[in-house]
Write an enzyme that holds these catalytic residues in place. Sequence first.
Site, short mmCIF file in Angstrom:
data_model
loop_
_atom_site.label_atom_id
_atom_site.label_comp_id
_atom_site.label_asym_id
_atom_site.label_seq_id
_atom_site.Cartn_x
_atom_site.Cartn_y
_atom_site.Cartn_z
N CYS A 50 0.83 -1.21 0.00
CA CYS A 50 0.00 0.00 0.00
C CYS A 50 0.87 1.26 0.00
O CYS A 50 1.49 1.55 -1.00
CB CYS A 50 -0.99 -0.06 1.15
SG CYS A 50 -2.45 0.95 0.84
N ILE A 84 -7.28 -0.63 1.28
CA ILE A 84 -7.67 0.49 2.15
C ILE A 84 -7.06 1.77 1.59
O ILE A 84 -5.85 1.97 1.66
CB ILE A 84 -7.17 0.26 3.60
CG1 ILE A 84 -7.66 -1.09 4.16
CG2 ILE A 84 -7.62 1.41 4.50
CD1 ILE A 84 -6.94 -1.55 5.42
N HIS A 94 -3.29 -5.19 1.64
CA HIS A 94 -2.68 -5.45 2.95
C HIS A 94 -2.77 -6.94 3.29
O HIS A 94 -3.75 -7.35 3.92
CB HIS A 94 -3.44 -4.68 4.04
CG HIS A 94 -3.24 -3.21 4.02
ND1 HIS A 94 -2.36 -2.57 4.84
CD2 HIS A 94 -3.81 -2.25 3.26
CE1 HIS A 94 -2.39 -1.27 4.60
NE2 HIS A 94 -3.27 -1.05 3.65
N GLU A 113 -1.17 -8.49 5.49
CA GLU A 113 -0.79 -8.77 6.88
C GLU A 113 -2.00 -8.90 7.79
O GLU A 113 -1.86 -9.33 8.93
CB GLU A 113 0.17 -7.66 7.39
CG GLU A 113 -0.45 -6.32 7.73
CD GLU A 113 -0.74 -5.44 6.52
OE1 GLU A 113 -0.59 -5.90 5.37
OE2 GLU A 113 -1.15 -4.28 6.74
#
Length: 213
Positions: A82, A144, A193, A195
């Site tokens: 990101c 996001i 993302h 993670e």
Amino acid sequence: MNTTPTIGVLALQGDVREHAAALERAGARAVAVRRRAELEAVDGLVLPGGESTTIDKLLRVFELDEPLRAAVRAGLPVYGSCAGMILLADRIEGGIEGQRTLGGMDVTVRRNAFGRQVDSFEADLEVAGISDQPGGAAVRTVFIRAPWIEEAGPGVEALARIPERATDGSRVRVGAGKIVAARQGRLLATSFHPEITGDSRVHALFVSMVAAS
Ligand code: GLN
């Protein structure tokens, strides 16, 4: 490399702990990087998401920007997610006045590319090197206020593109077909993302890049 690679997570902003946990699940030793000496001790580095403008400023405050640029040029494997993808891009669209990137990847990224109406969404994506492996399933991805890659040079391998449909079945109205995961040499970047999903296959891909370097 026979030993477990040590991979740093730039710890100025963002999901530092989540990236470290995913790296450890993927078989690496994860350490936080905030100083030059810490940067010099790692075999690879993750640049987490956050706000690329803020990370850019903090990199300068912590005097890490030039050492990091030099490390990327010298071939340190780096994975940017990101805002981290923005940092790895040679060119940026939609940046603020004076915003700089570290560069290294021959791409133009568009910041906040999805616009306000779809500033977050999830999708199941086919990711080259992951979902095309034996028994590999699509990767659940979370976007996001994400960037996408607007344009990529010939040395860049597109690993994933924005799909036509989100996980809930709704049509993705903006950017279908744009690149959202890419690799160039020892650099890896994703708009999403990984993670926060518990699926550490993107991190495992990066760990294998570090181990091979
Ligand atoms: N919109 C952010 C930026 O431009 C990136 C968002 C993120 O990392 N989740 O830096």
